[in-house]
Scaffold this motif. Structure first.
Motif, PDB file in Angstrom:
ATOM      1  N   VAL A 112       0.829  -1.206   0.000  1.00 17.29           N
ATOM      2  CA  VAL A 112       0.000   0.000   0.000  1.00 17.29           C
ATOM      3  C   VAL A 112       0.863   1.255   0.000  1.00 17.29           C
ATOM      4  CG1 VAL A 112      -1.858   1.218   1.210  1.00 17.29           C
ATOM      5  CG2 VAL A 112      -1.751  -1.278   1.301  1.00 17.29           C
ATOM      6  N   ASP A 113       0.512   2.189  -0.873  1.00 22.46           N
ATOM      7  CA  ASP A 113       1.181   3.488  -0.894  1.00 22.46           C
ATOM      8  C   ASP A 113       0.659   4.306   0.289  1.00 22.46           C
ATOM      9  OD1 ASP A 113       2.699   5.696  -1.826  1.00 22.46           O
ATOM     10  OD2 ASP A 113       0.901   6.520  -2.749  1.00 22.46           O
ATOM     11  N   GLY A 114       1.291   4.121   1.431  1.00 18.84           N
ATOM     12  CA  GLY A 114       0.875   4.782   2.665  1.00 18.84           C
ATOM     13  C   GLY A 114       1.498   4.062   3.845  1.00 18.84           C
ATOM     14  N   PRO A 115       1.334   4.606   5.029  1.00 21.96           N
ATOM     15  CA  PRO A 115       1.984   4.010   6.195  1.00 21.96           C
ATOM     16  C   PRO A 115       1.256   2.798   6.740  1.00 21.96           C
ATOM     17  CG  PRO A 115       0.717   5.920   6.853  1.00 21.96           C
ATOM     18  CD  PRO A 115       0.622   5.842   5.347  1.00 21.96           C
ATOM     19  N   GLY A 116       2.025   1.946   7.400  1.00 24.29           N
ATOM     20  CA  GLY A 116       1.455   0.869   8.189  1.00 24.29           C
ATOM     21  C   GLY A 116       1.478   1.302   9.650  1.00 24.29           C
ATOM     22  N   VAL A 117       2.366   0.665  10.429  1.00 23.38           N
ATOM     23  CA  VAL A 117       2.471   1.041  11.846  1.00 23.38           C
ATOM     24  C   VAL A 117       3.295   2.312  12.035  1.00 23.38           C
ATOM     25  CG1 VAL A 117       2.169  -1.331  12.633  1.00 23.38           C
ATOM     26  CG2 VAL A 117       4.485  -0.454  12.240  1.00 23.38           C
ATOM     27  N   ALA A 118       3.953   2.790  10.976  1.00 25.63           N
ATOM     28  CA  ALA A 118       4.725   4.039  11.064  1.00 25.63           C
ATOM     29  C   ALA A 118       3.765   5.220  10.950  1.00 25.63           C
ATOM     30  CB  ALA A 118       5.791   4.090   9.978  1.00 25.63           C
ATOM     31  N   HIS A 119       2.973   5.372  11.975  1.00 22.60           N
ATOM     32  CA  HIS A 119       1.835   6.288  11.984  1.00 22.60           C
ATOM     33  C   HIS A 119       1.702   6.830  13.404  1.00 22.60           C
ATOM     34  CE1 HIS A 119      -2.515   7.248  12.256  1.00 22.60           C
ATOM     35  NE2 HIS A 119      -2.426   7.517  10.963  1.00 22.60           N
ATOM     36  N   PRO A 120       1.235   8.061  13.570  1.00 18.06           N
ATOM     37  CA  PRO A 120       1.138   8.632  14.930  1.00 18.06           C
ATOM     38  C   PRO A 120       0.357   7.766  15.910  1.00 18.06           C
ATOM     39  CG  PRO A 120       0.754  10.337  13.290  1.00 18.06           C
ATOM     40  CD  PRO A 120       0.836   9.038  12.534  1.00 18.06           C
ATOM     41  N   HIS A 121      -0.631   7.007  15.400  1.00 13.52           N
ATOM     42  CA  HIS A 121      -1.444   6.160  16.272  1.00 13.52           C
ATOM     43  C   HIS A 121      -1.242   4.674  15.993  1.00 13.52           C
ATOM     44  CE1 HIS A 121      -3.219   9.956  17.334  1.00 13.52           C
ATOM     45  NE2 HIS A 121      -3.658  10.136  16.107  1.00 13.52           N
ATOM     46  N   GLY A 122      -0.201   4.345  15.220  1.00 12.14           N
ATOM     47  CA  GLY A 122       0.135   2.950  14.969  1.00 12.14           C
ATOM     48  C   GLY A 122      -0.784   2.235  14.004  1.00 12.14           C
ATOM     49  N   LEU A 123      -1.656   2.982  13.316  1.00 19.93           N
ATOM     50  CA  LEU A 123      -2.599   2.350  12.398  1.00 19.93           C
ATOM     51  C   LEU A 123      -2.786   3.236  11.182  1.00 19.93           C
ATOM     52  CD1 LEU A 123      -4.628  -0.299  12.663  1.00 19.93           C
ATOM     53  CD2 LEU A 123      -6.345   1.493  12.490  1.00 19.93           C
ATOM     54  N   GLU A 153      22.744   5.411   2.764  1.00 17.27           N
ATOM     55  CA  GLU A 153      23.726   5.684   1.715  1.00 17.27           C
ATOM     56  C   GLU A 153      23.014   5.924   0.382  1.00 17.27           C
ATOM     57  OE1 GLU A 153      26.969   6.030   2.181  1.00 17.27           O
ATOM     58  OE2 GLU A 153      26.761   5.610   4.320  1.00 17.27           O
ATOM     59  N   VAL A 154      23.691   6.593  -0.547  1.00 13.38           N
ATOM     60  CA  VAL A 154      23.033   7.019  -1.781  1.00 13.38           C
ATOM     61  C   VAL A 154      22.801   5.881  -2.774  1.00 13.38           C
ATOM     62  CG1 VAL A 154      23.906   9.361  -1.599  1.00 13.38           C
ATOM     63  CG2 VAL A 154      25.233   7.653  -2.865  1.00 13.38           C
ATOM     64  N   SER A 155      23.408   4.717  -2.559  1.00 12.51           N
ATOM     65  CA  SER A 155      23.274   3.612  -3.512  1.00 12.51           C
ATOM     66  C   SER A 155      22.005   2.809  -3.261  1.00 12.51           C
ATOM     67  CB  SER A 155      24.487   2.691  -3.427  1.00 12.51           C
ATOM     68  OG  SER A 155      24.642   2.202  -2.110  1.00 12.51           O
ATOM     69  N   ALA A 156      21.445   2.263  -4.346  1.00 10.15           N
ATOM     70  CA  ALA A 156      20.241   1.442  -4.249  1.00 10.15           C
ATOM     71  C   ALA A 156      20.476   0.251  -3.328  1.00 10.15           C
ATOM     72  CB  ALA A 156      19.836   0.957  -5.629  1.00 10.15           C
ATOM     73  N   GLY A 157      19.489  -0.051  -2.508  1.00  9.04           N
ATOM     74  CA  GLY A 157      19.585  -1.151  -1.565  1.00  9.04           C
ATOM     75  C   GLY A 157      19.989  -0.738  -0.167  1.00  9.04           C
ATOM     76  N   SER A 158      20.496   0.486  -0.018  1.00  9.18           N
ATOM     77  CA  SER A 158      20.876   0.963   1.308  1.00  9.18           C
ATOM     78  C   SER A 158      19.626   1.224   2.145  1.00  9.18           C
ATOM     79  CB  SER A 158      21.690   2.251   1.198  1.00  9.18           C
ATOM     80  OG  SER A 158      22.869   2.033   0.457  1.00  9.18           O
ATOM     81  N   HIS A 159      19.752   1.009   3.435  1.00 12.51           N
ATOM     82  CA  HIS A 159      18.594   1.259   4.293  1.00 12.51           C
ATOM     83  C   HIS A 159      19.042   1.575   5.714  1.00 12.51           C
ATOM     84  CE1 HIS A 159      18.927  -2.849   6.002  1.00 12.51           C
ATOM     85  NE2 HIS A 159      19.187  -3.224   4.758  1.00 12.51           N
ATOM     86  N   SER A 160      18.145   2.181   6.473  1.00 12.03           N
ATOM     87  CA  SER A 160      18.406   2.520   7.869  1.00 12.03           C
ATOM     88  C   SER A 160      17.108   2.374   8.655  1.00 12.03           C
ATOM     89  CB  SER A 160      18.952   3.951   7.989  1.00 12.03           C
ATOM     90  OG  SER A 160      18.012   4.887   7.487  1.00 12.03           O
ATOM     91  N   ALA A 161      17.223   2.455   9.974  1.00 10.88           N
ATOM     92  CA  ALA A 161      16.062   2.250  10.835  1.00 10.88           C
ATOM     93  C   ALA A 161      15.249   3.528  10.977  1.00 10.88           C
ATOM     94  CB  ALA A 161      16.522   1.781  12.207  1.00 10.88           C
ATOM     95  N   LEU A 162      13.940   3.376  10.997  1.00 14.83           N
ATOM     96  CA  LEU A 162      13.013   4.467  11.303  1.00 14.83           C
ATOM     97  C   LEU A 162      12.562   4.267  12.738  1.00 14.83           C
ATOM     98  CD1 LEU A 162      11.362   6.931  10.247  1.00 14.83           C
ATOM     99  CD2 LEU A 162       9.559   5.283   9.640  1.00 14.83           C
ATOM    100  N   VAL A 163      12.846   5.245  13.591  1.00 11.94           N
ATOM    101  CA  VAL A 163      12.615   5.104  15.029  1.00 11.94           C
ATOM    102  C   VAL A 163      11.714   6.221  15.517  1.00 11.94           C
ATOM    103  CG1 VAL A 163      13.718   5.022  17.304  1.00 11.94           C
ATOM    104  CG2 VAL A 163      14.865   4.010  15.315  1.00 11.94           C
ATOM    105  N   TRP A 164      10.787   5.868  16.384  1.00  9.84           N
ATOM    106  CA  TRP A 164       9.885   6.873  16.967  1.00  9.84           C
ATOM    107  C   TRP A 164       9.571   6.483  18.396  1.00  9.84           C
ATOM    108  CZ3 TRP A 164       4.138   7.351  17.403  1.00  9.84           C
ATOM    109  CH2 TRP A 164       3.756   8.683  17.665  1.00  9.84           C
ATOM    110  N   GLN A 165       9.747   7.439  19.293  1.00  6.54           N
ATOM    111  CA  GLN A 165       9.488   7.224  20.724  1.00  6.54           C
ATOM    112  C   GLN A 165      10.203   5.981  21.246  1.00  6.54           C
ATOM    113  OE1 GLN A 165       5.164   7.278  21.100  1.00  6.54           O
ATOM    114  NE2 GLN A 165       5.139   9.516  21.140  1.00  6.54           N
ATOM    115  N   GLY A 166      11.439   5.813  20.791  1.00  6.56           N
ATOM    116  CA  GLY A 166      12.269   4.714  21.270  1.00  6.56           C
ATOM    117  C   GLY A 166      11.961   3.367  20.663  1.00  6.56           C
TER     118      GLY A 166
END
Length: 236
Positions: A112-123, A153-166
């Protein structure tokens, strides 16, 4: 195609009732390893009108993992719920369900083009859709509603963690060299790693994964036909 909903609820509700429903539905979100690889995966995108309550939803179903297009549909939907940030899934999910009802078969998984649990209310919309259908869903946004991260990093395949409220709520993923990253999060019935793995498997040289890219193309064509009504992409 009639859709059997696992957590059916009314859509014509007040904002307060929507908040209560959102909390209840969020408690049903599950992060699980899939029993088997999906045979089909659908890309889903929704557009909001700038001038009225019309929404257009596009769904593109692809065979997985070879990503051959099987079926594509669009649906117009007149929303009854107001445009309220944080509660937009109460506008969007009914439009998506209207599109899914046009399919010959419900896909095994939905991107889905939109957030899952990465949302202010987790939904976000991906989690809301996943819970009501009880199907594996993944949120793949072009922007982050919440959270902090280190730029990958700028190359395809690079990734990092998205963190919110610990808490680790998603993955920031560079799908193509030197393009803005995507924000991948669990919708329902997937894990953070399996969500990322499926997005990676669906990337074929474009910024968007192939299922949502195809849905975007389909939606763009529908928007062009409705240009006089001012339909445009909206946040999820």
């Amino acid at each position: 195609m009639p859709i059997a909903l696992r957590h059916e609820h009314p859509w014509d509700v007040s904002p307060y009732e929507a908040q209560q429903l959102q909390r209840s539905l969020q408690a049903h979100v599950r992060q699980l390893e899939a029993d088997a690889q999906p045979a089909t995966i659908a890309g889903v995108e929704v557009a909001h009108s700038r001038f009225n309550d019309t929404l257009v939803a596009a769904v593109s179903v692809l065979r997985y993992p070879d990503l051959t297009v099987i079926e594509e549909v669009t649906a117009e939907y007149s929303a009854t719920f107001p445009f309220i940030p944080g509660l937009l899934s109460f506008r969007e999910v009914p439009a998506i369900l209207a599109a899914l009802e046009q399919l010959s078969a419900l896909p095994d998984a939905l991107l889905v083009d939109g957030p899952g649990v990465a949302h202010p209310h987790g939904l976000g919309v991906a989690s809301h859709l996943g819970v009501v259908l009880d199907r594996p869903t993944i949120g793949c946004s072009r922007s982050a509603l919440v959270g902090s991260y280190v730029e990958p990093e700028v190359s395809a395949g690079s990734h990092s963690a998205l963190v919110w409220q610990g808490e680790l709520i998603g993955t920031v993923f560079r799908s193509k060299n030197r393009v803005a990253p995507l924000f991948v999060s669990v919708g329902h019935r997937v894990t953070r790693q399996s969500a990322l793995d499926m997005v990676i498997a669906c990337c074929k040289g474009y910024r968007l994964p192939e299922p949502t890219r195809r849905a975007h193309v389909r939606l763009t064509a529908a928007r062009s036909a409705l240009k006089s009504e001012g339909v445009a992409n909206g946040p999820s």
